[in-house]
Design a protein around this motif. Structure first.
Motif, mmCIF file in Angstrom:
data_model
loop_
_atom_site.group_PDB
_atom_site.id
_atom_site.type_symbol
_atom_site.label_atom_id
_atom_site.label_comp_id
_atom_site.label_asym_id
_atom_site.label_seq_id
_atom_site.Cartn_x
_atom_site.Cartn_y
_atom_site.Cartn_z
ATOM 1 N N SER A 128 -9.796 -20.137 55.350
ATOM 2 C CA SER A 128 -9.418 -19.741 54.000
ATOM 3 C C SER A 128 -8.393 -20.705 53.420
ATOM 4 N N PHE A 129 -7.402 -21.050 54.226
ATOM 5 C CA PHE A 129 -6.351 -21.951 53.752
ATOM 6 C C PHE A 129 -6.901 -23.364 53.551
ATOM 7 N N ALA A 130 -7.703 -23.827 54.502
ATOM 8 C CA ALA A 130 -8.269 -25.176 54.404
ATOM 9 C C ALA A 130 -9.174 -25.304 53.187
ATOM 10 N N GLN A 131 -9.910 -24.264 52.877
ATOM 11 C CA GLN A 131 -10.784 -24.285 51.708
ATOM 12 C C GLN A 131 -9.974 -24.451 50.426
ATOM 13 N N GLN A 132 -8.848 -23.753 50.351
ATOM 14 C CA GLN A 132 -8.015 -23.817 49.153
ATOM 15 C C GLN A 132 -7.422 -25.206 48.944
ATOM 16 N N ILE A 133 -6.941 -25.845 50.001
ATOM 17 C CA ILE A 133 -6.244 -27.122 49.827
ATOM 18 C C ILE A 133 -7.190 -28.315 49.804
ATOM 19 N N SER A 134 -8.444 -28.115 50.170
ATOM 20 C CA SER A 134 -9.373 -29.249 50.206
ATOM 21 C C SER A 134 -10.228 -29.357 48.955
ATOM 22 N N GLN A 135 -10.199 -28.347 48.086
ATOM 23 C CA GLN A 135 -11.056 -28.333 46.900
ATOM 24 C C GLN A 135 -10.845 -29.499 45.941
ATOM 25 N N PRO A 136 -9.606 -29.918 45.633
ATOM 26 C CA PRO A 136 -9.446 -30.970 44.624
ATOM 27 C C PRO A 136 -9.634 -32.385 45.147
ATOM 28 N N ASN A 137 -10.039 -32.518 46.405
ATOM 29 C CA ASN A 137 -10.071 -33.842 47.021
ATOM 30 C C ASN A 137 -11.496 -34.353 47.154
ATOM 31 N N TYR A 138 -11.718 -35.631 46.773
ATOM 32 C CA TYR A 138 -13.039 -36.233 46.857
ATOM 33 C C TYR A 138 -13.263 -36.963 48.173
ATOM 34 N N THR A 139 -12.207 -37.185 48.939
ATOM 35 C CA THR A 139 -12.326 -38.061 50.103
ATOM 36 C C THR A 139 -12.278 -37.339 51.446
ATOM 37 N N VAL A 140 -11.614 -36.185 51.523
ATOM 38 C CA VAL A 140 -11.462 -35.497 52.809
ATOM 39 C C VAL A 140 -12.771 -34.843 53.203
ATOM 40 N N VAL B 127 -13.244 -33.460 56.457
ATOM 41 C CA VAL B 127 -12.996 -32.313 57.318
ATOM 42 C C VAL B 127 -11.506 -32.234 57.627
ATOM 43 N N LEU B 128 -11.003 -30.995 57.735
ATOM 44 C CA LEU B 128 -9.637 -30.731 58.178
ATOM 45 C C LEU B 128 -9.702 -30.128 59.584
ATOM 46 N N GLU B 129 -8.760 -30.517 60.448
ATOM 47 C CA GLU B 129 -8.826 -30.113 61.850
ATOM 48 C C GLU B 129 -7.450 -29.671 62.356
ATOM 49 N N TRP B 130 -7.497 -28.785 63.339
ATOM 50 C CA TRP B 130 -6.282 -28.362 64.037
ATOM 51 C C TRP B 130 -6.505 -28.557 65.530
ATOM 52 N N ALA B 131 -5.573 -29.300 66.160
ATOM 53 C CA ALA B 131 -5.671 -29.587 67.590
ATOM 54 C C ALA B 131 -4.371 -29.159 68.263
ATOM 55 N N PRO B 132 -4.343 -27.980 68.878
ATOM 56 C CA PRO B 132 -3.111 -27.486 69.500
ATOM 57 C C PRO B 132 -2.855 -28.147 70.861
ATOM 58 N N ILE B 133 -1.589 -28.271 71.201
ATOM 59 C CA ILE B 133 -1.237 -28.748 72.538
ATOM 60 C C ILE B 133 -1.644 -27.684 73.554
ATOM 61 N N THR B 134 -2.375 -28.110 74.561
ATOM 62 C CA THR B 134 -2.868 -27.203 75.604
ATOM 63 C C THR B 134 -2.505 -27.779 76.965
ATOM 64 N N SER B 135 -1.813 -27.000 77.778
ATOM 65 C CA SER B 135 -1.435 -27.478 79.110
ATOM 66 C C SER B 135 -2.635 -27.413 80.047
ATOM 67 N N HIS B 136 -2.528 -28.137 81.152
ATOM 68 C CA HIS B 136 -3.642 -28.141 82.110
ATOM 69 C C HIS B 136 -3.868 -26.746 82.695
ATOM 70 N N THR B 137 -2.794 -25.984 82.835
ATOM 71 C CA THR B 137 -2.942 -24.627 83.382
ATOM 72 C C THR B 137 -3.717 -23.715 82.431
ATOM 73 N N ASP B 138 -3.729 -24.055 81.150
ATOM 74 C CA ASP B 138 -4.458 -23.255 80.158
ATOM 75 C C ASP B 138 -5.829 -23.850 79.829
ATOM 76 N N ARG B 139 -6.204 -24.901 80.517
ATOM 77 C CA ARG B 139 -7.462 -25.583 80.189
ATOM 78 C C ARG B 139 -8.672 -24.669 80.379
ATOM 79 N N ALA B 140 -8.724 -23.999 81.499
ATOM 80 C CA ALA B 140 -9.873 -23.140 81.793
ATOM 81 C C ALA B 140 -10.015 -22.048 80.734
ATOM 82 N N GLU B 141 -8.898 -21.464 80.315
ATOM 83 C CA GLU B 141 -8.937 -20.418 79.293
ATOM 84 C C GLU B 141 -9.458 -20.981 77.970
#
Length: 255
Positions: free
Chosen positions: A90-102, A104-118
């Motif tokens: 919902s948020f990405a849709q709102q902020i990407s509407q006026p742009n001709y060049t973007v 895709v918008l992406e989110w990449a969270p930091i994930t530890s090795h212990t949380d990899r399987a999850e």
């Protein structure tokens, strides 16, 4: 006889006058043609400068919009303990509407090795690009930054799970992204979601839970207050098509 000589002199004078007049006409026409050429060249140069300035201003505007979009997206994740996929879309849709060049918008969270399987059970296999540019299962590391959310999803799903920390330094230095605290643009790269056929540019910003970067060092296994990365994949093809339509009749733009 004098009359005859006078006529001959008159005829000679006429011929000389005619020749001189003809030469003057040729010189005048040549001068007018040269002036016309110079005027046309000057007009073409002015048109080129005008279009160039318009394009540069439009590019700077698109970059500013992209940076503002990433800053807004960063604020979303800083302000909330948990952002689900619906909120992100919902948020990405709102902020990407006026742009001709973007693309895709992406989110990449930091994930530890212990949380990899999850993460892999819930979302996707964590992957990386090999030397050939193909994707493969990511090697074991202390931390990852796999792409979890993307908007729009359609035609971009191939990058889900891609560990952005493995981006080549020739493309973008993630250490610089982390240490700078600003939006950093990459070198042009071929996109996985287009089978490496189209070029794009990554705009990347690190997101921290606090207002400052506490010397985050992922390689040493410390994530400190680093939450992850927001990324905008930019392609200028649609942008130049849009600009070319606006400049129709002035100059042809080719990419």
């Amino acid at each position: 006889m004098l009359l005859t000589q006078g006529r001959q002199q008159l005829d000679l004078t006429k011929r000389i006058f005619t020749i001189v007049a003809s030469l003057l006409v040729v010189v005048a026409i040549g001068s007018l043609f040269k002036i016309s050429q110079n005027v046309q060249l000057s007009e073409r140069q002015n048109i080129f400068k005008e279009v160039k300035n318009n394009v540069l201003q439009a590019i700077h505007k698109e970059i500013d919009i992209t940076v503002d979009s990433l800053n807004s997206l960063s604020a979303l994740f800083q302000a909330s303990d948990s952002v689900d996929i619906l909120q992100f879309n919902s948020f990405a849709q709102q902020i990407s509407q006026p742009n001709y060049t973007v693309r895709v918008l992406e989110w990449a969270p930091i994930t530890s090795h212990t949380d990899r399987a999850e993460f892999e059970n819930k979302y996707n296999l964590i992957i990386e690009k090999n030397i050939q540019g193909d994707t493969q299962k990511a090697a074991n590391r202390s931390h990852y930054a796999p792409i979890r959310y993307i908007y729009p999803y359609r035609s971009n799903e191939a990058v889900i799970g891609l560990d952005v920390l493995t981006n080549s330094n020739r493309i973008i230095s993630m250490d610089n992204v982390i240490s700078s605290g600003r939006v950093i643009a990459s070198a042009p790269l071929k996109l996985i979601q287009d089978n490496h056929s189209n070029l794009g540019v990554l705009f990347v910003s690190a997101v921290f839970s606090g207002s400052t970067n506490n010397n985050t060092n992922i390689e040493r296994g410390r994530s400190d207050n680093l939450l992850g990365f927001v990324i905008a994949v930019v392609q200028f093809k649609n942008f130049f098509q849009h600009i070319s339509a606006l400049e129709t009749g002035k100059i042809d733009l080719f990419v």
